[in-house]
Design an enzyme around this catalytic site. Structure first.
Site, PDB file in Angstrom:
ATOM      1  CD  GLU A  43     -35.468 -32.400  30.015  1.00 14.98           C
ATOM      2  OE1 GLU A  43     -35.117 -31.277  30.378  1.00 14.98           O
ATOM      3  OE2 GLU A  43     -36.160 -33.175  30.726  1.00 14.98           O
ATOM      4  CE  LYS A 114     -36.861 -28.058  31.892  1.00 10.67           C
ATOM      5  NZ  LYS A 114     -36.099 -29.220  32.401  1.00 10.67           N
ATOM      6  CB  CYS A 157     -38.873 -32.029  31.435  1.00  7.14           C
ATOM      7  SG  CYS A 157     -38.685 -33.273  32.750  1.00  7.14           S
TER       8      CYS A 157
END
Length: 271
Positions: A43, A114, A157
């Site tokens: 990321e 995300k 993440c």
């Protein structure tokens, strides 16, 4: 699906696109020379800096990152994941934190925005408000079905704390879970490894987790320990705390073995 080598790249990205892409290329080259066919970048691989800086440069970062990923995949003839970079949305007022999977011919295979944004007051005194500049994605992550590499699911993440997202990938017959991250040093020391192992074990999948490490900017310290974990939860490779590469073999026979010995996905009661 065949057996092959995968690589989780570990970087210390800073607020300079050109420097970061040069570092990424060096590490991709290192992974390829060790035989990797599937490679993941962490990321924020092209930029880690202040949120206002990221927003101001978002268009250039997005265009540069996508071109870079397609060029590297073609040059090295590998399947390449760009684990998270800003793509402008909402008239440039915000960005999507976007993961992009690219084929060896340079074609886009899968794109994921995300969903879970990191709005957290960490006990070390740092406060993070990802939603101040990032718009949350609204779609469950895609699974790319590859006859050679297995079925590949994407995440980014903070997603790792939400097991329902990975169960969705398992429902879609996922074999490999990508978890590119820029995990904070404070939370990473306690939670990073155990969360990755849990996602691998409960879904009987491989986990490939590229990572940021070290001091990226100001007080932003990331945990490192890019990892590859097998479906039993065994850590096959750990990049430690310095920039580098974690490489391990992805084996369909291992997936089959674990799912035969521990058929938990077949025993689900609630869907």
């Amino acid at each position: 699906m065949k057996s092959y080598l995968a690589a989780a790249i570990q970087m210390t990205s800073v607020s300079n696109l050109e420097k970061n892409l040069a570092q990424a290329e060096e590490l991709i080259d290192l992974a390829v020379r060790q035989g990797a066919e599937l490679i993941g970048l962490p990321e924020n691989f092209p930029f880690m800096g202040e949120e206002s800086e990221k927003l101001a440069q978002a268009d250039a970062i997005a265009r540069g990152s996508e071109t870079f990923l397609k060029t590297m995949a073609q040059r090295y003839q590998v399947t390449l994941l760009g684990g998270g970079f800003p793509v402008p949305v909402d008239d440039g007022k915000k960005v999507y934190n976007t993961a992009l999977l690219i084929a060896a011919n340079g074609q886009e295979l899968a794109r994921y925005h995300k969903v879970h944004l990191f709005d957290v007051d960490v006990p070390d005194g740092n406060t993070y408000r990802e939603s101040s500049t990032v718009m949350a994605g609204e779609q469950l992550p895609p699974v790319y079905y590859s006859q050679e590499l297995g079925n590949i699911g994407l995440s980014v993440c903070y997603d790792v704390r939400f097991p329902e997202l990975y169960r969705h990938i398992a429902y879609k017959n996922g074999d490999v879970l990508f978890v590119p991250a820029a995990f904070t040093a404070f939370t990473g020391k306690d939670h990073w490894q155990v969360l990755l192992q849990a996602r691998a074990i409960e879904n009987t999948c491989y986990v490939i987790a590229p990572a940021q490490t070290g001091l990226n900017y100001a007080r932003r310290q990331t945990h490192g320990h890019a990892m590859i974990i097998d479906p039993w939860g065994v850590i096959l490779a750990d990049a430690g705390e310095k920039p580098g590469v974690a490489i391990a073999e992805i084996k369909p026979s291992r997936i089959e073995q674990v799912r035969r010995q521990m058929p938990s996905l077949q025993h689900r009661i609630f869907v």
